[in-house]
Write a protein that holds these residues in place. Structure first.
Motif, PDB file in Angstrom:
ATOM      1  N   LYS A  51      -0.747 -11.565  -0.288  1.00  0.00           N
ATOM      2  CA  LYS A  51      -0.771 -10.383  -1.144  1.00  0.00           C
ATOM      3  C   LYS A  51      -1.731 -10.565  -2.326  1.00  0.00           C
TER       4      LYS A  51
ATOM      5  N   ILE B 246       1.076  -0.619  -2.404  1.00  0.00           N
ATOM      6  CA  ILE B 246      -0.282  -0.517  -1.883  1.00  0.00           C
ATOM      7  C   ILE B 246      -0.415   0.853  -1.235  1.00  0.00           C
TER       8      ILE B 246
ATOM      9  N   ASN C 177      -5.625 -11.182  -0.345  1.00  0.00           N
ATOM     10  CA  ASN C 177      -6.160 -10.076   0.449  1.00  0.00           C
ATOM     11  C   ASN C 177      -5.991  -8.714  -0.210  1.00  0.00           C
ATOM     12  N   ASN C 178      -4.905  -8.532  -0.976  1.00  0.00           N
ATOM     13  CA  ASN C 178      -4.651  -7.223  -1.600  1.00  0.00           C
ATOM     14  C   ASN C 178      -4.837  -7.225  -3.110  1.00  0.00           C
TER      15      ASN C 178
ATOM     16  N   TRP D 231      -7.097   2.902   5.402  1.00  0.00           N
ATOM     17  CA  TRP D 231      -6.553   2.112   6.517  1.00  0.00           C
ATOM     18  C   TRP D 231      -6.092   3.026   7.643  1.00  0.00           C
TER      19      TRP D 231
ATOM     20  N   ASN E  59      -8.874  -1.050  -5.363  1.00  0.00           N
ATOM     21  CA  ASN E  59      -9.610  -1.834  -4.369  1.00  0.00           C
ATOM     22  C   ASN E  59      -9.631  -1.094  -3.036  1.00  0.00           C
TER      23      ASN E  59
ATOM     24  N   ASP F 103      -7.749  -1.057  -0.453  1.00  0.00           N
ATOM     25  CA  ASP F 103      -6.491  -0.488   0.033  1.00  0.00           C
ATOM     26  C   ASP F 103      -6.257   0.930  -0.474  1.00  0.00           C
ATOM     27  N   ASN F 104      -6.674   1.195  -1.691  1.00  0.00           N
ATOM     28  CA  ASN F 104      -6.345   2.463  -2.334  1.00  0.00           C
ATOM     29  C   ASN F 104      -7.496   3.464  -2.325  1.00  0.00           C
TER      30      ASN F 104
END
Length: 403
Positions: A225, A302, A228-229, A171, A323, A325-326
């Motif tokens: 959360k 996250i 999406n996450n 991100w 996913n 994010d990570n």
């Protein structure tokens, strides 16, 4: 140094409101290192309009709509973008206008403005142009997601610096490419103050008080959360059902406010699986670190967000979802974190059972975490000194320009 913090969310322990605790951590860090700090934020029903808290930090909560009884855009425990009411939407331009006006009023006092979220940086630009007050901003995520790209490009171009405090992650890497600007790398500041005693409400929930394995989820309990996450808000309750069947001595706690439908479903699952003695929702807390220091395994983080860093600096292993994010982070499964596929209840159950029975593994995860990730976060004393050093360079550049 006089620092004006502009933010849409700021906690009020007096009212039991814990929105924006990470902003409070930064304010404390600046004040601990000798800065004078003012926080400018919208008023909400029941809040004190002006107060001075620890270390002389001044909080100013301003009205933006009249009569006051109709003011409803800013609500405690709820971000602005979650307000769906027509009256709330009507109040948006009023809030933006008065926020910008008041920033300009206080800009003459400030040596520098720290704008939380790029929206407040946009509102501070008139103060920069009128009074030459320097602006640094921290993009938090919702602003990047909700504002048009062209607007965020404009903001990043015109502020004096953008604080890059979220470590190495996909991100952040993409934002730096998309939004050109003067990025300054700083650690994320975490307030490490905590009590050594177990909080009473946590203690009261423990039926089996003989060294239970405590799992702690920290974060807003909202649909976004989950959708999406892929955060395991519901999954951990399902996991708890299997942990109970495996006769593990454990307790799962949740800290955070949430949406009614999400909380309703959580209570339904707890009741369905008869987990009253194993799963507890404690609501929002200002003293989150008191609870984190009592847990054995954390969840809700996250990549390098505030929750993740709170577990990091407390030396607690944590669950992260493998996913988007990570990606492009130093996190590695079974090396410095427990990384699972989204909604993989079976694997997560197995991992928790194994981890609970292996203290050596827990220690290894924490040691590797400190080695790989420790440089991305700091306590208020050290972190505050680094931020003020960076701010001073920006201010000195201003003084040279004016001379």
């Amino acid at each position: 140094m006089n620092i004006l913090i502009t933010t849409f969310s700021f906690p009020s322990p007096r009212d039991g409101i814990y929105d924006g605790n990470f902003v409070l951590a930064e304010a404390i860090a600046y004040a601990e290192n000798g800065a004078n700090v003012k926080v400018l934020t919208p008023h909400y029903a029941g809040a004190v309009k002006k107060e001075t808290i620890q270390l002389g930090i001044q909080i100013i909560r301003f009205n933006y709509f009249w009569p006051n009884g109709l003011q409803c855009l800013k609500q405690a425990g709820k971000p602005l973008y979650d307000n769906k009411s027509i009256l709330g939407k009507i109040q948006i331009p009023f809030l933006l206008f008065f926020f910008s006006f008041l920033i300009s009023r206080h800009a003459r006092w400030a040596d520098i403005i720290h704008a939380q979220w790029t929206v407040t940086a946009l509102l501070a630009l008139p103060a920069k142009w009128l009074f030459k007050t320097k602006i640094v901003t921290t993009a938090r995520g919702s602003d990047i997601r909700l504002l048009p790209t062209v607007v965020n490009k404009f903001i990043h171009k015109h502020v004096d610096a953008i604080i890059d405090c979220f470590g190495v992650q996909r991100w952040s890497n993409e934002n730096r490419k998309k939004f050109a600007g003067n990025y300054i790398k700083l650690p994320l500041i975490v307030n490490t103050t905590h009590s050594s005693a177990i909080p009473q409400d946590m203690q009261n929930c423990l039926v089996n008080k003989t060294d239970p394995f405590i799992i702690l989820y920290v974060g807003r309990l909202v649909r976004h959360k989950i959708d999406n996450n892929n955060l395991p808000i519901f999954d951990l309750i399902r996991v708890s059902n299997y942990l109970k069947k495996a006769s593990l001595n454990f307790h799962l706690f949740y800290i955070g406010t949430g949406e009614k439908d999400v909380l309703k479903e959580m209570h339904y699952l707890i009741s369905k699986f008869d987990l009253i003695e194993h799963v507890s929702l404690l609501g929002g807390k200002n003293n989150v670190m008191d609870y984190i220091h009592q847990c054995d395994l954390g969840a809700g983080g996250i990549a390098f967000n505030g929750v993740s860093q709170e577990f990091n600096i407390s030396g607690k292993p944590q669950i992260l979802i493998n996913n988007w994010d990570n990606q492009e982070t130093p996190w590695r499964n079974n090396y410095n974190a427990i990384m699972i596929k989204p909604h993989d209840v079976e694997s997560l159950t197995k991992i928790i059972i194994e981890l609970a029975g292996d203290p050596t593994k827990q220690t290894q995860l924490v040691n590797n975490m400190n080695k790989e990730v420790g440089k991305y976060f700091s306590n208020t004393q050290l972190g505050g000194s680094l931020y003020l050093e960076a701010f001073n360079k920006i201010i000195q550049a201003k003084n040279q320009y004016n001379s």
